[in-house]
Design a protein around this motif. Structure first.
Motif, mmCIF file in Angstrom:
data_model
loop_
_atom_site.group_PDB
_atom_site.id
_atom_site.type_symbol
_atom_site.label_atom_id
_atom_site.label_comp_id
_atom_site.label_asym_id
_atom_site.label_seq_id
_atom_site.Cartn_x
_atom_site.Cartn_y
_atom_site.Cartn_z
ATOM 1 N N UNK A 39 0.801 -1.244 -0.031
ATOM 2 C CA UNK A 39 -0.006 -0.024 0.027
ATOM 3 C C UNK A 39 1.012 1.175 0.019
ATOM 4 N N UNK A 40 0.767 2.200 -0.862
ATOM 5 C CA UNK A 40 1.530 3.428 -1.063
ATOM 6 C C UNK A 40 1.378 4.103 0.038
ATOM 7 N N UNK A 41 0.422 4.062 1.085
ATOM 8 C CA UNK A 41 0.147 5.158 2.073
ATOM 9 C C UNK A 41 0.943 4.379 3.340
ATOM 10 N N UNK A 42 1.390 3.316 3.339
ATOM 11 C CA UNK A 42 2.250 2.661 4.244
ATOM 12 C C UNK A 42 3.541 2.593 3.591
ATOM 13 N N UNK A 43 3.778 2.064 2.272
ATOM 14 C CA UNK A 43 5.214 1.837 1.796
ATOM 15 C C UNK A 43 5.876 2.792 0.927
ATOM 16 N N UNK A 44 5.074 3.624 0.695
ATOM 17 C CA UNK A 44 5.665 4.624 -0.151
ATOM 18 C C UNK A 44 5.646 4.288 -1.594
ATOM 19 N N UNK A 45 6.537 4.670 -2.681
ATOM 20 C CA UNK A 45 6.547 4.230 -4.175
ATOM 21 C C UNK A 45 6.760 2.703 -3.997
ATOM 22 N N UNK A 46 6.152 2.081 -5.069
ATOM 23 C CA UNK A 46 6.218 0.562 -5.074
ATOM 24 C C UNK A 46 6.868 0.416 -6.462
ATOM 25 N N UNK A 47 7.978 -0.088 -6.525
ATOM 26 C CA UNK A 47 8.509 -0.414 -7.668
ATOM 27 C C UNK A 47 8.893 -1.968 -8.069
ATOM 28 N N UNK A 48 8.341 -2.299 -9.380
ATOM 29 C CA UNK A 48 8.422 -3.449 -9.837
ATOM 30 C C UNK A 48 9.415 -3.612 -11.062
#
Length: 796
Positions: free
Chosen positions: A764-773
């Motif tokens: 979740x971006x609200x908890x994890x920040x930017x999510x990169x795959x």
């Protein structure tokens, strides 16, 4: 020993860096042991006993930074997560007012959270509107929402926590109510401090009004920044214009301004009294001016260095610029060691180092006859080379014509600063005569605007490099040092030139190899707050931006997430061109940021759902997007079901809206649903579809929905992500884009439980920040910017 101040500065820097980065006590002891060994070596070389104080200086710096780190531990952090209602009391240290907005810096005496009183003393920044009848030193009671300062959650994003930590501010508060308390007692030192600050603020505000009276608004705001250090009046467009032309330094009170004012004042007062007495009066004038204008790092550095020049004259000593700059650095870092990480500190000192180290070498190579135009060019080029690493690390781009623009701008700054100051003084007595004196400033500042616009319109005026790799910085610094050696008579210049060529070739080869090396597919779900934005960078180096987020509370004139989040991310990664800007639907939290990107990037195509064709007159945001795109001659593409966007490696296939869909129950129902494919990798991007749209997709694409990643529909709302839809997609991982503590409660608990029922991990971006795959099409790695998670998965 020659230039002991240089060694003092080096040892002080070692102590600061050790205290900030090294947490292992044994390693700290080892480093201090090395400083003692270095001191012994220096003693044997120079036979000066003073070198044995160097390890003590290093130790003092270590203790100083450790104390600052300890004092910056925020005392209330454990009491709340992000925001909390509170009441606080304290003294107003500073007031920044612009139109109906007011910002206060308050030193708190007590703060009340949930009926508990805390007496920790610290500074907070208060944001409010229409706060009247207050002044610096006023004791005030305030209530509102206390918020923690935020760390960046995306690459390239502004680091609010670091910025305000350097300035000693620990929290921010959004004001609801305030009242002035008159009977609070204070000690004599505080009374003197606030009395002085109040008088200085009165002078500053009076002079602000003088500039408003003697110059038009734009020129007045520029002079407020150049002479009074009041940058709050400058618009973002003005700041960007000067920055993109490479002359933003003229907007800050720096060495150029201080030199002009200092030498001008010294020359004037020498007509009245002896030169030695003039030195004392000039230093006092500079100290007063420093405090009046807010004592920015660049101003402090310039005042210290000019004061050293004047004191050297007073005592009949030889001035050494290397010692001077090192003394200035040590003094500034003794006051606040966090300044070492301040962009203003780094730019100010790197510019001076570039000028004093590189200019003599450039003059030796190209200006042996002392041509003044070439000399000016060399100084400008040297400053540019000196600041280049800092500019790339901070702003990720180079301004190609900045050297030439500076040649036109800098010589005129003497007139601007002198007439600006004289006009200010005279305008305080007579607005009419102030206008007469300031007339020339009006034309010069207009000329500056023309220079900025001309340079900005030239091809390749700005080249976006991205954040440089460490090896690039090391090679650049090596080249910088080698160039500076060319001015020395003691080196073999042919050998130095050979080494410069080798280092430069190595720099070019390494970057060329990096550029041609195969790249994975990279998908980044940005932390955009309550909204959606994803950046896809294909192995073919094509860039696709899907939605840009948008602040639901944004006022018309405010900047949005496209400017503050998406734009810095793209620049950080060296991206200046977007191949496709894709709008899933026209809700503000998806399209608001996209609209802004049109002004800052070259865009080949804008992609919209076919259902929006010819509907711009019914939708304000859609109309704004299309109008801006039309002005920029950007190609508009409307996607219908089964339409495909593809490059050499990847494709986006349109799954929804279905071709036979003509009625949409709300704007979310227009959402573009895309399936991203790369070799064996699949990701489904769902916009804000709800259960009605999911059912239609399920019925038509039963066997096609299975994907490795799902961007969870509608920020995790319980109006989406039905059990049936999840079963058809059955992803390895789910990505939710939502805002912290958003008013909608996204993601909803029942939605999270549905995914967990199928053992699907959720980021979740609200908890994890930017999510990169990142994926090569057979395996994928997922990492998060804020929470620092990292997992590796195989592809189905």
């Amino acid at each position: 020993m020659k230039r002991p101040a240089v060694f003092i500065c080096i040892f002080y820097l070692i102590g600061v860096l050790t205290g900030y980065y090294v947490k292992d006590l044994l390693l700290v002891i080892l480093l201090f042991g090395i400083t003692i060994i270095l001191s012994i070596i220096l003693y044997k070389t120079y036979s000066w006993k003073g070198v044995f104080i160097f390890p003590l200086i290093c130790f003092f710096a270590y203790i100083n930074i450790c104390n600052h780190i300890e004092s910056n531990n925020n005392p209330l952090d454990k009491l709340f997560d992000d925001t909390v209602s509170c009441t606080a009391e304290g003294y107003i240290d500073n007031i920044i007012s612009k139109e109906d907005k007011t910002q206060l810096i308050i030193s708190t005496n007590k703060i009340i959270i949930e009926d508990k009183i805390y007496t920790d003393k610290f500074k907070i920044k208060v944001y409010g509107t229409d706060i009247n009848k207050i002044d610096i030193g006023t004791y005030i009671n305030i209530s509102g929402k206390l918020s923690k300062l935020t760390r960046p959650t995306n690459q390239g994003q502004f680091d609010e926590e670091k910025y305000y930590r350097i300035r000693g501010i620990k929290y921010k508060l959004y004001l609801k109510e305030h009242k002035i308390i008159d009977d609070e007692k204070t000690n004599i030192l505080s009374t003197i401090k606030y009395s002085m600050n109040k008088k200085l603020s009165f002078i500053r505000n009076k002079w602000v009004k003088v500039y408003d009276s003697i110059l038009p608004e734009n020129q007045a705001n520029l002079m407020k920044a150049m002479i009074l250090g009041e940058k709050s009046y400058l618009s973002i467009d003005t700041k960007n214009k000067y920055s993109e032309s490479g002359i933003s330094h003229v907007l800050a009170i720096s060495g150029l301004h201080i030199a002009i004012l200092g030498y001008g004042f010294f020359s004037l007062i020498c007509l009245l009294i002896s030169k030695k007495k003039s030195v004392i009066f000039t230093i006092c004038f500079l100290a007063f001016y420093l405090i009046l204008t807010g004592a920015s790092v660049s101003t402090v550095r310039a005042v210290i260095m000019l004061s050293i020049i004047l004191l050297a004259y007073f005592f009949g000593r030889t001035y050494d610029i290397y010692s001077s700059i090192c003394i200035a650095a040590v003094i500034i870092l003794m006051i606040n060691p966090y300044n070492l990480w301040d962009t203003g500190f780094l730019l100010s000192f790197s510019a001076v180092i570039g000028i004093i180290a590189i200019t003599p070498a450039l003059d030796e190579l190209y200006n042996k006859k002392g041509n003044k135009i070439i000399a000016t060019f060399n100084v400008s080029l040297a400053a540019t080379l000196g600041t280049m690493p800092v500019m790339l690390l901070t702003f990720y781009e180079l301004h190609i014509y900045s050297v030439l623009v500076n040649i036109l701008v800098v010589p005129l700054m003497t007139i601007v600063v002198l007439f600006g100051f004289i006009g200010l003084v005279v305008g305080s007595l007579s607005i009419y005569f102030g206008k007469l004196i300031s007339g020339i400033i009006f034309y010069i500042l207009n000329f500056y605007d023309l220079c900025c616009e001309f340079a900005g319109n030239l091809p390749f005026s700005t080249i976006t490099i991205g954040k440089p790799q460490l090896i690039n910085l090391i090679l650049f610094i090596i080249i910088f040092i080698l160039i500076s050696m060319l001015a020395s008579e003691k080196v073999n210049k042919q050998s130095v030139k050979k080494h410069i060529t080798i280092a430069a070739c190595l720099l070019v080869i390494l970057n060329f190899v990096f550029y041609i090396s195969p790249k994975p597919l990279k998908i980044v779900h940005l932390d955009i707050g309550q909204g959606d934005s994803a950046v896809v960078i294909s192995p073919a180096r094509k860039v696709y931006v899907i939605d840009g987020g948008g602040n639901l509370k944004k006022k018309t004139t405010d900047r949005d997430t496209g400017y503050y989040i998406v734009r810095p991310y793209l620049k950080y990664n060296g991206i200046s061109k977007i191949d496709c800007l894709i709008m899933t639907h026209s809700d503000r939290d998806h399209v608001g940021g996209l609209i802004e990107l049109i002004d800052y990037f070259k865009i080949d195509n804008i992609v919209l759902p076919y259902a929006y064709k010819n509907k711009e007159e019914e939708d304000i945001l859609l109309k704004e997007l299309i109008d801006r795109a039309t002005k920029k001659n950007i190609n508009m593409v409307y996607l219908n079901e089964k339409n495909v966007i593809r490059d050499k490696y990847i494709s986006f296939e349109t799954i929804y809206p279905l071709r036979d869909t003509t009625q949409f129950h709300n704007n979310n129902a227009y959402s573009l649903v895309l399936k991203l494919k790369y070799k064996a990798y699949d990701e489904i991007l769902t916009g804000d579809i709800e259960k009605e749209e999911e059912e239609k997709i399920n019925n038509k694409y039963t066997d096609y929905l299975n994907s490795d990643i799902i961007k969870v529909p509608h920020h995790g709302s319980n109006s989406s992500s039905t059990k049936e839809f999840i079963e058809y997609v059955m992803p390895r991982l789910a990505v939710i884009s939502s805002g912290r503590n958003n008013r909608f409660g996204h993601p909803h608990k029942e939605v999270l439980e549905r995914y967990m029922d199928y053992d699907i991990p959720i980021f979740n971006t609200s908890k994890d920040g930017a999510i990169t795959i990142k994926t090569d099409g057979h395996n994928m790695g997922i990492s998060t910017y804020y929470s620092k998670k990292q997992i590796f998965l195989g592809i189905k």
